[in-house]
Design an enzyme around this catalytic site. Sequence first.
Site, short mmCIF file in Angstrom:
data_model
loop_
_atom_site.label_atom_id
_atom_site.label_comp_id
_atom_site.label_asym_id
_atom_site.label_seq_id
_atom_site.Cartn_x
_atom_site.Cartn_y
_atom_site.Cartn_z
N ASP A 115 0.85 -1.20 0.00
CA ASP A 115 0.00 0.00 0.00
C ASP A 115 0.88 1.25 0.00
O ASP A 115 1.48 1.59 1.03
CB ASP A 115 -0.90 0.01 1.25
CG ASP A 115 -1.84 1.20 1.25
OD1 ASP A 115 -2.80 1.17 0.46
OD2 ASP A 115 -1.62 2.14 2.03
N LYS A 152 -1.79 6.33 -4.48
CA LYS A 152 -2.88 7.26 -4.14
C LYS A 152 -2.50 8.67 -4.57
O LYS A 152 -1.34 9.08 -4.41
CB LYS A 152 -3.15 7.28 -2.63
CG LYS A 152 -3.36 5.94 -2.00
CD LYS A 152 -3.75 6.06 -0.52
CE LYS A 152 -3.58 4.72 0.18
NZ LYS A 152 -2.26 4.52 0.77
N TYR A 154 3.38 9.74 1.32
CA TYR A 154 4.24 9.08 2.29
C TYR A 154 5.73 9.40 2.02
O TYR A 154 6.59 9.04 2.82
CB TYR A 154 4.02 7.57 2.32
CG TYR A 154 2.60 7.14 2.63
CD1 TYR A 154 1.71 8.00 3.29
CD2 TYR A 154 2.12 5.89 2.26
CE1 TYR A 154 0.41 7.61 3.56
CE2 TYR A 154 0.81 5.50 2.54
CZ TYR A 154 -0.04 6.37 3.18
OH TYR A 154 -1.34 5.98 3.45
N HIS A 182 -7.01 9.71 -2.42
CA HIS A 182 -6.65 9.53 -1.00
C HIS A 182 -7.70 10.15 -0.07
O HIS A 182 -8.10 9.55 0.93
CB HIS A 182 -5.28 10.18 -0.77
CG HIS A 182 -4.49 9.59 0.35
ND1 HIS A 182 -3.13 9.45 0.33
CD2 HIS A 182 -4.89 9.10 1.54
CE1 HIS A 182 -2.71 8.90 1.45
NE2 HIS A 182 -3.77 8.68 2.22
#
Length: 343
Positions: free
Chosen positions: A60, A94, A65, A127
């Site tokens: 994921d 995302k 991130y 997201h």
Amino acid sequence: MEEKKMTDFVDPKLVPKRKLYTGAEIPVLGIGTFGSDKYGAREISDAVYGAVKSGYRLIDCASVYQNEKEIGETLKKLFDDNVVTREELFITGKVWNDMHGDGEVIASCRQSLEDLGLDYLDLYLVHWPFPNYHAPGCDGDSRNTDSRPFFTEEFMAVWRQCESLLKEGLVRHIGMSNMTIPKLEKVLPLCEIQPAAIEMELHPGFQQPELFKYVQEKNIVPIGYCPLGSPSRPERDRTAEDVSDMELPEIVEAAKAHNVHPAIICLKWAVQNGQIPIPFSVKPKQYVENLRCVTEDPLTDEEMDKIRKADKNCRLVKGQVFLWPGATSWEDLWDLDGEIKGW
Ligand SMILES: NC(=O)c1ccc[n+]([C@@H]2O[C@H](COP(=O)([O-])OP(=O)(O)OC[C@H]3O[C@@H](n4cnc5c(N)ncnc54)[C@H](OP(=O)(O)O)[C@@H]3O)[C@@H](O)[C@H]2O)c1
């Protein structure tokens, strides 16, 4: 030595799969890659290497991130070392909230593909359903004065770009994250291509039964984030009322009965309940046992029922940094009384 090696590996063939509506398969458990400010990009990408080597096939990812380049290097090494082929992996990406404008979703997906060193993503998610941006790591009280409530037309403009990514072959499935039933009721009838999966917060203390059932009835696969109650989440995402899932008596009791860590009970419950949990860990012992637990020693119906009744309706990721000027509480983001809050 050989025996130890064996215990570090879970045969991916033994990990059950779910079918998306396209007929494609997704493993019932994957590895998360959000470091919660606690773990750096290199540590996480090293963990992805170890996790895939241990048998994980679902990863994921998300541009926010800030570790897709490092994960891309890891993926290259995994392919070069013949640990897996691209086709054996299921990789989620995302689009972050600051890339919702015209053409920006497509640009962001292309950037993720470049960073990850891939030709396609298996699943690409919106997201959050609004374009509200905050700097990664910012304080929980900070607000962006440009933040906006959800507007169906704006969301659909983002979704149309996701649909075109799928038509171009850059992604194989598209999906959403952090949605509510009222928002889904607005957008699903307008989607030319339906979402294949929806990522949502799901753990024993926050089971979202209505949304979960709604999503399943639409033949959309629910992916559960924070499946362990995100014990390492940043301080800014904590409140005094938050439950600690792994300390819930029903979880502790089942952990004792199965002689495992409470984390394992949370994951068994999630998978047996029909979710796809994506627990995060950089620690080999943890991520191997997290995967192995879906292959053995299931919870009893009685244990499942006790955990279902342990729901505390305690949302951990409240999203307060996304509030727009004029909104009063984080609850305004989640349409709790069935109404979408706006200006
Ligand atoms: N779509 C979204 O908006 C969204 C939002 C949040 C998260 N996510 C995704 O969901 C993933 C998971 O959520 P999360 O990382 O917040 O929380 P989580 O998976 O619930 O918790 C992760 C933490 O649990 C501990 N842990 C993991 N395995 C364990 C085990 N076997 N025994 C004991 N402790 C264990 C580790 O803590 P220590 O490090 O202290 O050992 C780890 O850092 C993220 O990484 C991200 O990919 C998506």
